[in-house]
Design an enzyme around this catalytic site. Sequence first.
Site, PDB file in Angstrom:
ATOM      1  N   GLU A 151       0.766 -13.247  12.403  1.00  0.00           N
ATOM      2  CA  GLU A 151       1.190 -12.055  13.140  1.00  0.00           C
ATOM      3  C   GLU A 151       1.104 -10.878  12.179  1.00  0.00           C
ATOM      4  OE1 GLU A 151       2.057 -11.918  16.367  1.00  0.00           O
ATOM      5  OE2 GLU A 151       1.621 -14.053  16.538  1.00  0.00           O
ATOM      6  N   LEU A 177      11.242 -20.194  -3.842  1.00  0.00           N
ATOM      7  CA  LEU A 177      10.099 -19.411  -3.346  1.00  0.00           C
ATOM      8  C   LEU A 177       8.899 -19.508  -4.302  1.00  0.00           C
ATOM      9  CD1 LEU A 177       9.287 -16.983  -1.303  1.00  0.00           C
ATOM     10  CD2 LEU A 177       9.904 -15.499  -3.225  1.00  0.00           C
ATOM     11  N   ASP A 213       0.824  -1.211   0.000  1.00  0.00           N
ATOM     12  CA  ASP A 213       0.000   0.000   0.000  1.00  0.00           C
ATOM     13  C   ASP A 213       0.861   1.266   0.000  1.00  0.00           C
ATOM     14  OD1 ASP A 213      -2.292   1.483   0.035  1.00  0.00           O
ATOM     15  OD2 ASP A 213      -2.735   1.169   2.159  1.00  0.00           O
ATOM     16  N   HIS A 263       2.708   2.971  -8.979  1.00  0.00           N
ATOM     17  CA  HIS A 263       2.596   1.524  -9.209  1.00  0.00           C
ATOM     18  C   HIS A 263       3.831   1.019  -9.971  1.00  0.00           C
ATOM     19  CE1 HIS A 263      -1.359   1.850  -7.609  1.00  0.00           C
ATOM     20  NE2 HIS A 263      -1.907   2.419  -8.669  1.00  0.00           N
ATOM     21  N   TRP A 285       2.863   7.908  -2.617  1.00  0.00           N
ATOM     22  CA  TRP A 285       4.270   8.035  -2.977  1.00  0.00           C
ATOM     23  C   TRP A 285       4.398   8.873  -4.260  1.00  0.00           C
ATOM     24  CZ3 TRP A 285       7.438   6.875  -7.084  1.00  0.00           C
ATOM     25  CH2 TRP A 285       8.816   6.836  -6.821  1.00  0.00           C
ATOM     26  N   GLU A 300     -12.217  -4.771  -5.437  1.00  0.00           N
ATOM     27  CA  GLU A 300     -12.678  -3.380  -5.292  1.00  0.00           C
ATOM     28  C   GLU A 300     -11.874  -2.413  -6.175  1.00  0.00           C
ATOM     29  OE1 GLU A 300     -12.033  -5.451  -2.678  1.00  0.00           O
ATOM     30  OE2 GLU A 300     -14.122  -5.782  -2.085  1.00  0.00           O
ATOM     31  N   GLY A 310       0.022   5.415  -4.476  1.00  0.00           N
ATOM     32  CA  GLY A 310      -0.573   6.688  -4.897  1.00  0.00           C
ATOM     33  C   GLY A 310       0.017   7.853  -4.119  1.00  0.00           C
ATOM     34  N   ARG A 335     -11.685   1.789  -9.462  1.00  0.00           N
ATOM     35  CA  ARG A 335     -10.806   2.981  -9.583  1.00  0.00           C
ATOM     36  C   ARG A 335     -10.999   3.625 -10.960  1.00  0.00           C
ATOM     37  NH1 ARG A 335      -5.249   2.525  -6.144  1.00  0.00           N
ATOM     38  NH2 ARG A 335      -6.278   1.945  -4.219  1.00  0.00           N
ATOM     39  N   ARG A 387       1.849  -4.856   6.146  1.00  0.00           N
ATOM     40  CA  ARG A 387       1.155  -3.824   5.362  1.00  0.00           C
ATOM     41  C   ARG A 387       1.959  -2.537   5.448  1.00  0.00           C
ATOM     42  NH1 ARG A 387      -5.123  -2.477   4.398  1.00  0.00           N
ATOM     43  NH2 ARG A 387      -4.788  -0.786   2.933  1.00  0.00           N
ATOM     44  N   SER A 415      -8.388  -5.071   4.662  1.00  0.00           N
ATOM     45  CA  SER A 415      -8.956  -4.774   3.343  1.00  0.00           C
ATOM     46  C   SER A 415      -9.348  -6.002   2.517  1.00  0.00           C
ATOM     47  CB  SER A 415      -7.978  -3.903   2.538  1.00  0.00           C
ATOM     48  OG  SER A 415      -7.664  -2.737   3.254  1.00  0.00           O
TER      49      SER A 415
HETATM   50  C1  FPP Z   1      -2.131   0.135  -3.288  1.00  0.00           C
HETATM   51  O1  FPP Z   1      -1.598   1.444  -3.278  1.00  0.00           O
HETATM   52  C2  FPP Z   1      -1.550  -0.611  -4.394  1.00  0.00           C
HETATM   53  C3  FPP Z   1      -2.254  -1.159  -5.413  1.00  0.00           C
HETATM   54  C4  FPP Z   1      -3.709  -1.036  -5.553  1.00  0.00           C
HETATM   55  C5  FPP Z   1      -1.582  -1.866  -6.510  1.00  0.00           C
HETATM   56  C6  FPP Z   1      -0.351  -2.633  -6.126  1.00  0.00           C
HETATM   57  C7  FPP Z   1       0.453  -2.872  -7.340  1.00  0.00           C
HETATM   58  C8  FPP Z   1       1.803  -2.842  -7.372  1.00  0.00           C
HETATM   59  C9  FPP Z   1       2.678  -2.671  -6.195  1.00  0.00           C
HETATM   60  C10 FPP Z   1       2.460  -3.022  -8.670  1.00  0.00           C
HETATM   61  C11 FPP Z   1       3.009  -4.388  -8.781  1.00  0.00           C
HETATM   62  C12 FPP Z   1       1.961  -5.331  -9.059  1.00  0.00           C
HETATM   63  C13 FPP Z   1       1.752  -5.966 -10.200  1.00  0.00           C
HETATM   64  C14 FPP Z   1       0.516  -5.678 -10.940  1.00  0.00           C
HETATM   65  C15 FPP Z   1       2.672  -6.988 -10.706  1.00  0.00           C
HETATM   66  P1  FPP Z   1      -2.579   2.684  -3.493  1.00  0.00           P
HETATM   67  O2  FPP Z   1      -2.599   3.004  -4.928  1.00  0.00           O
HETATM   68  O3  FPP Z   1      -3.919   2.379  -2.905  1.00  0.00           O
HETATM   69  O4  FPP Z   1      -1.839   3.773  -2.667  1.00  0.00           O
HETATM   70  P2  FPP Z   1      -2.502   4.995  -1.874  1.00  0.00           P
HETATM   71  O5  FPP Z   1      -3.264   4.384  -0.718  1.00  0.00           O
HETATM   72  O6  FPP Z   1      -1.336   5.799  -1.430  1.00  0.00           O
HETATM   73  O7  FPP Z   1      -3.396   5.733  -2.819  1.00  0.00           O
END
Ligand code: FPP
Length: 261
Positions: A221, A145, A33, A51, A38, A81, A36, A85, A202, A210
């Site tokens: 844990e 892994l 998480d 992303h 970042w 969900e 966005g 977006r 997380r 979520s």
């Molecule tokens: C949550 O951050 C992240 C996601 C919904 C997507 C996670 C995807 C990646 C890390 C890319 C790698 C994955 C793939 C598809 C191989 P957010 O966008 O909700 O962040 P925010 O809460 O700051 O808005």
Amino acid sequence: MSAVENSKVFIDKRIEVGLDPNNVPNHIAVIMDGNGRWAQKQGFIARVRGHEFGVEALRRITTACAELGLGYLTVYAFSTENWNRPKAEVEGLMNILINALEKELPVLQKNNVRLNAIGNIKSLPEKANKKLNSVINATSSNDGLTLTLALSYGSQDELVQAIRKVAKQVAEGDLKPESITEEHIEKHLFTAGMPHPDLLVRTSGEQRISNYLLWQLAYAEFYFTPVLWPDFDAEGLYEAIAKFQKRERRFGQTSEQLTAK
Ligand code: FPP
């Protein structure tokens, strides 16, 4: 810095944070998480930039888990969900997935990582679905892994699907309601055959799960860090594992019962 020097730095970091390399969790689940936020912090207008950098973090963490000898890493890449977006972000994420699968295959092979996916995979765009299956097939004989991508995944939906299958067995007279056990549910989950996560990480400071692995996290844990996912690195992972190693997992028993064993 050379690869050898870099690896030395991380071995030092493991010692520094007090990680015991002989007692790592078998299965870590991650909610990646903060992409966005970042992107916003960096001044990028498009959230998808976060992303994109999130993929780099995923590569770092997968490599670190493979090096530590973990059995399983399961990451929340796209929830049921997340389809709600904005269209541009959903399309951006699907393109990132396709490109990452293409680009990361040699890295997965080099690290002996087997790719797996859970969720409603068929609901992904055809190109993403095909690419995903081709990388899953190409890495199927790797025995290090297992990296599982949760894609179009929602845990409540997963449970509903499993319960429907069990209900069908009951309706057809193959199973009595009073004979239903945890195993009947378990074997119809997307994660059937996988051990449950020992540790949930997380990032980004949020402290909720979520709709992620609700059944499977029963005795995991939880570790929450304020670091945003694109900034998360091997050192952060080592800290999470070191904290996990200091916890006492009682599985409903008392501390005395555990020490008597
Ligand atoms: C949550 O951050 C992240 C996601 C919904 C997507 C996670 C995807 C990646 C890390 C890319 C790698 C994955 C793939 C598809 C191989 P957010 O966008 O909700 O962040 P925010 O809460 O700051 O808005």
